[in-house]
Scaffold this active site. Sequence first.
Site, PDB file in Angstrom:
ATOM      1  N   ARG A 156     -54.885  55.692 -80.722  1.00 45.24           N
ATOM      2  CA  ARG A 156     -53.762  55.651 -81.667  1.00 45.24           C
ATOM      3  C   ARG A 156     -52.401  55.683 -80.994  1.00 45.24           C
ATOM      4  O   ARG A 156     -51.525  54.893 -81.328  1.00 45.24           O
ATOM      5  CB  ARG A 156     -53.811  56.848 -82.626  1.00 45.24           C
ATOM      6  CG  ARG A 156     -54.631  56.642 -83.841  1.00 45.24           C
ATOM      7  CD  ARG A 156     -55.119  57.965 -84.355  1.00 45.24           C
ATOM      8  NE  ARG A 156     -55.998  58.555 -83.352  1.00 45.24           N
ATOM      9  CZ  ARG A 156     -57.282  58.269 -83.256  1.00 45.24           C
ATOM     10  NH1 ARG A 156     -57.850  57.474 -84.111  1.00 45.24           N
ATOM     11  NH2 ARG A 156     -58.024  58.781 -82.287  1.00 45.24           N
ATOM     12  N   THR A 157     -52.211  56.617 -80.070  1.00 44.42           N
ATOM     13  CA  THR A 157     -50.867  56.772 -79.506  1.00 44.42           C
ATOM     14  C   THR A 157     -50.499  55.513 -78.721  1.00 44.42           C
ATOM     15  O   THR A 157     -49.394  54.980 -78.864  1.00 44.42           O
ATOM     16  CB  THR A 157     -50.801  58.036 -78.627  1.00 44.42           C
ATOM     17  OG1 THR A 157     -51.284  59.132 -79.399  1.00 44.42           O
ATOM     18  CG2 THR A 157     -49.392  58.332 -78.178  1.00 44.42           C
TER      19      THR A 157
ATOM     20  N   LYS B 187     -53.449  54.433 -54.630  1.00 42.30           N
ATOM     21  CA  LYS B 187     -53.097  54.558 -53.202  1.00 42.30           C
ATOM     22  C   LYS B 187     -52.368  55.857 -52.916  1.00 42.30           C
ATOM     23  O   LYS B 187     -51.969  56.116 -51.788  1.00 42.30           O
ATOM     24  CB  LYS B 187     -52.229  53.366 -52.796  1.00 42.30           C
ATOM     25  CG  LYS B 187     -52.874  52.025 -53.081  1.00 42.30           C
ATOM     26  CD  LYS B 187     -51.918  50.878 -52.789  1.00 42.30           C
ATOM     27  CE  LYS B 187     -52.524  49.547 -53.236  1.00 42.30           C
ATOM     28  NZ  LYS B 187     -51.546  48.469 -53.172  1.00 42.30           N
TER      29      LYS B 187
ATOM     30  N   ARG C 117     -48.641  59.051 -70.818  1.00 40.97           N
ATOM     31  CA  ARG C 117     -49.600  60.120 -71.129  1.00 40.97           C
ATOM     32  C   ARG C 117     -50.254  60.517 -69.811  1.00 40.97           C
ATOM     33  O   ARG C 117     -50.636  59.649 -69.020  1.00 40.97           O
ATOM     34  CB  ARG C 117     -50.658  59.624 -72.108  1.00 40.97           C
ATOM     35  CG  ARG C 117     -51.834  60.582 -72.223  1.00 40.97           C
ATOM     36  CD  ARG C 117     -52.750  60.230 -73.359  1.00 40.97           C
ATOM     37  NE  ARG C 117     -52.145  60.550 -74.642  1.00 40.97           N
ATOM     38  CZ  ARG C 117     -52.803  60.540 -75.801  1.00 40.97           C
ATOM     39  NH1 ARG C 117     -54.076  60.222 -75.833  1.00 40.97           N
ATOM     40  NH2 ARG C 117     -52.186  60.847 -76.931  1.00 40.97           N
TER      41      ARG C 117
ATOM     42  N   HIS D 163     -47.208  67.146 -77.250  1.00 40.48           N
ATOM     43  CA  HIS D 163     -47.355  65.761 -77.705  1.00 40.48           C
ATOM     44  C   HIS D 163     -46.251  65.575 -78.749  1.00 40.48           C
ATOM     45  O   HIS D 163     -46.502  65.564 -79.947  1.00 40.48           O
ATOM     46  CB  HIS D 163     -48.749  65.588 -78.317  1.00 40.48           C
ATOM     47  CG  HIS D 163     -49.169  64.172 -78.550  1.00 40.48           C
ATOM     48  ND1 HIS D 163     -48.293  63.113 -78.554  1.00 40.48           N
ATOM     49  CD2 HIS D 163     -50.396  63.637 -78.804  1.00 40.48           C
ATOM     50  CE1 HIS D 163     -48.963  62.005 -78.797  1.00 40.48           C
ATOM     51  NE2 HIS D 163     -50.239  62.287 -78.947  1.00 40.48           N
TER      52      HIS D 163
HETATM   53  C1  NCD Z   1     -54.389  63.902 -79.830  1.00 40.48           C
HETATM   54  C2  NCD Z   1     -54.068  64.053 -78.367  1.00 40.48           C
HETATM   55  O1  NCD Z   1     -54.290  63.115 -77.582  1.00 40.48           O
HETATM   56  O2  NCD Z   1     -53.540  65.090 -78.041  1.00 40.48           O
HETATM   57  N1  NCD Z   1     -54.659  62.592 -80.190  1.00 40.48           N
HETATM   58  C3  NCD Z   1     -53.601  61.821 -80.553  1.00 40.48           C
HETATM   59  O3  NCD Z   1     -52.781  61.446 -79.759  1.00 40.48           O
HETATM   60  N2  NCD Z   1     -53.459  61.560 -81.857  1.00 40.48           N
HETATM   61  C4  NCD Z   1     -55.371  64.863 -80.345  1.00 40.48           C
HETATM   62  C5  NCD Z   1     -56.673  65.009 -79.634  1.00 40.48           C
HETATM   63  O4  NCD Z   1     -56.976  64.284 -78.681  1.00 40.48           O
HETATM   64  O5  NCD Z   1     -57.421  65.880 -80.059  1.00 40.48           O
END
Ligand code: NCD
Length: 320
Positions: free
Chosen positions: A65-66, A95, A116, A144
């Site tokens: 999703r993100t 590397k 991320r 997040h």
């Molecule tokens: C979450 C995350 O990656 O922190 N997912 C997301 O980005 N919607 C929640 C999760 O992984 O549990």
Amino acid sequence: MSSIKPIKGNFIDKSIISLDQFDNESLGTLFRAVRKIKDTCEVNGYLGLMRGNLAALLFYEPSSRTFSSFASAVKKLGGQTIEYQNPAQTSSAVKGETIEDTVQVFANYAEVIIIRHPVAGTLKLAAQASPVPVINAGDGIGEHPTQGLMDMYTILERCGSLNGLTGLIVGDLLNGRTVHSLMKGLSLYKNNTLYLLSPDNLKISRDLFDKLSAQLQIIEITSDKDIPKNCDFWYWTRVQKERFANQADYERLKHAYVLTPQLVKRKAGKDTVFMHPLPRVGEIEIQVDADPRALYMTTQMKNGLYVRMALLSLVLGKIK
Ligand code: NCD
């Protein structure tokens, strides 16, 4: 050099790393921008605010999703993306390149870098080294922020205010970064009460508890019997398998609390909304999905797209 500055109503050129950077005024600015973008997009599907701009997406941890909603946000704004899923295997990180060097490299190609990473704190280092704004798309067990912001926007839209709320947050509150951002965000408003339902060893860290208790009324519970009936929202989360050293512990705790139609009947109010950042792995039964109060597969996720579009537009100075 962009770094982790407080927003104070001005998003231009700022990295977005933590809800700690926000205040009420800045959240008000963001949420008004989201409203406008959502209204326009629902009619036209598209806005040209990022035409000619590029965003680099570097995702060192898995994401559906993100990743997709950031890519979609950039493209719906008329911009383009450089996309790395798994850069630890496919970029110069293999590397041994440091995150500080990586962001300096990508800043030559992109106006904004979205990252991320599995290690909490890495996004701060990236932002400090980057000449262009960096957006935290999740850093380990840290935060997040864009998920927290879309969750707050969804609550605001449904409940009409971010003050005077009673909410329930359930699951892995120690390792779940989305709840850290959400709780920090809600602590900026008045008279909010949060019931936190989690196994003893997955409670929020005592540091965060102490910090948030100054602004929020927090009630920690360990049984679903203690859920009050007047909640404005339920926010369920999964137990974070990848953060466990011992998989037997994970197996024991993964379904400690499950959102079932029976629980809804026993404890939900007629306007209580049900939220989850997703992915779910058994902690919400699929029979709950059809309930009109369940927002996790629809409204909440759609708002993620609009919040990211608004944030990108503000950071790049395309809207006020
Ligand atoms: C979450 C995350 O990656 O922190 N997912 C997301 O980005 N919607 C929640 C999760 O992984 O549990």
